[in-house]
Design a protein around this motif. Structure first.
Motif, short mmCIF file in Angstrom:
data_model
loop_
_atom_site.label_atom_id
_atom_site.label_comp_id
_atom_site.label_asym_id
_atom_site.label_seq_id
_atom_site.Cartn_x
_atom_site.Cartn_y
_atom_site.Cartn_z
N ARG A 1 -35.74 1.22 -0.39
CA ARG A 1 -34.73 1.15 0.67
C ARG A 1 -35.31 0.50 1.92
O ARG A 1 -34.65 -0.27 2.61
CB ARG A 1 -34.22 2.55 0.99
N ASP B 1 -27.87 5.84 4.65
CA ASP B 1 -27.26 4.91 5.62
C ASP B 1 -26.28 5.65 6.54
O ASP B 1 -26.25 5.40 7.75
CB ASP B 1 -26.50 3.80 4.88
N PHE B 2 -25.51 6.57 5.97
CA PHE B 2 -24.55 7.33 6.77
C PHE B 2 -25.27 8.20 7.80
O PHE B 2 -24.89 8.24 8.97
CB PHE B 2 -23.70 8.20 5.84
N THR B 3 -26.34 8.91 7.38
CA THR B 3 -27.06 9.76 8.33
C THR B 3 -27.73 8.93 9.41
O THR B 3 -27.77 9.33 10.59
CB THR B 3 -28.11 10.63 7.61
N ASP B 4 -28.27 7.77 9.05
CA ASP B 4 -28.87 6.90 10.07
C ASP B 4 -27.82 6.43 11.07
O ASP B 4 -28.09 6.37 12.29
CB ASP B 4 -29.53 5.68 9.41
N GLU B 5 -26.64 6.11 10.58
CA GLU B 5 -25.57 5.66 11.48
C GLU B 5 -25.13 6.79 12.40
O GLU B 5 -24.88 6.57 13.60
CB GLU B 5 -24.39 5.14 10.65
N ARG C 1 -29.89 0.46 -2.05
CA ARG C 1 -28.88 0.88 -1.07
C ARG C 1 -28.57 2.35 -1.29
O ARG C 1 -27.98 2.72 -2.30
CB ARG C 1 -27.62 0.04 -1.29
N ASP C 2 -28.98 3.19 -0.33
CA ASP C 2 -28.69 4.63 -0.38
C ASP C 2 -27.60 4.90 0.66
O ASP C 2 -27.87 4.92 1.86
CB ASP C 2 -29.95 5.44 -0.08
N GLU C 3 -26.39 5.12 0.20
CA GLU C 3 -25.27 5.25 1.11
C GLU C 3 -25.36 6.52 1.95
O GLU C 3 -24.96 6.52 3.12
CB GLU C 3 -23.95 5.22 0.33
N HIS C 4 -25.89 7.59 1.38
CA HIS C 4 -26.01 8.83 2.15
C HIS C 4 -27.02 8.67 3.28
O HIS C 4 -26.77 9.08 4.43
CB HIS C 4 -26.42 9.99 1.23
#
Length: 125
Positions: free
Chosen positions: A77, A88-92, A83-86
């Motif tokens: 990653r 990415d969501f926490t980073d956002e 691509r780790d969507e979870h």
């Protein structure tokens, strides 16, 4: 010594006695008593000759390599190959909290304004 040679000679001959003695000796010493002519018989003997699954060390001592797989995906990653969507969501969410000014000094930091501190000059907001 002569009796052993006699027995071997008798076992090699094709008499019914020699055939029965061969079957008996095979049964005693755990060998296949009769040659398998049917494929189903060979399949059964192969299954029974294998080690049971609950005693097979490859099955019993197996463990999943989850930590190694996790770190592999983390590195992939970081390189942009996975691509780790979870994540990415926490980073956002962390980025948006930082933009709103709602970040803490360190993770788990929750200031309590009523609690007296060691340092009187330190003012918590």
């Amino acid at each position: 010594m002569a009796t052993v040679q006699k027995y071997l000679k008798l076992a090699k001959s094709g008499t019914t006695y020699s055939k029965k003695m061969t079957l008996l000796s095979n049964r005693i010493f755990g060998e296949v008593t009769r040659p398998a002519s049917v494929p189903l018989q060979t399949k059964v003997t192969d299954k029974l000759s294998k080690l049971p699954v609950d005693k097979d060390p490859d099955v019993v001592d197996y463990y999943h390599r989850l930590p190694e797989a996790h770190y592999l995906f983390v590195f992939l990653r970081q390189y942009g190959l996975f691509r780790d969507e979870h994540a990415d969501f926490t980073d956002e969410m962390k980025r948006q909290r930082k933009l709103r000014g709602k970040t803490h000094a360190y993770p788990g930091f929750k200031p309590n304004p009523d609690r007296p501190t060691k340092f009187a000059s330190l003012k918590l907001k």
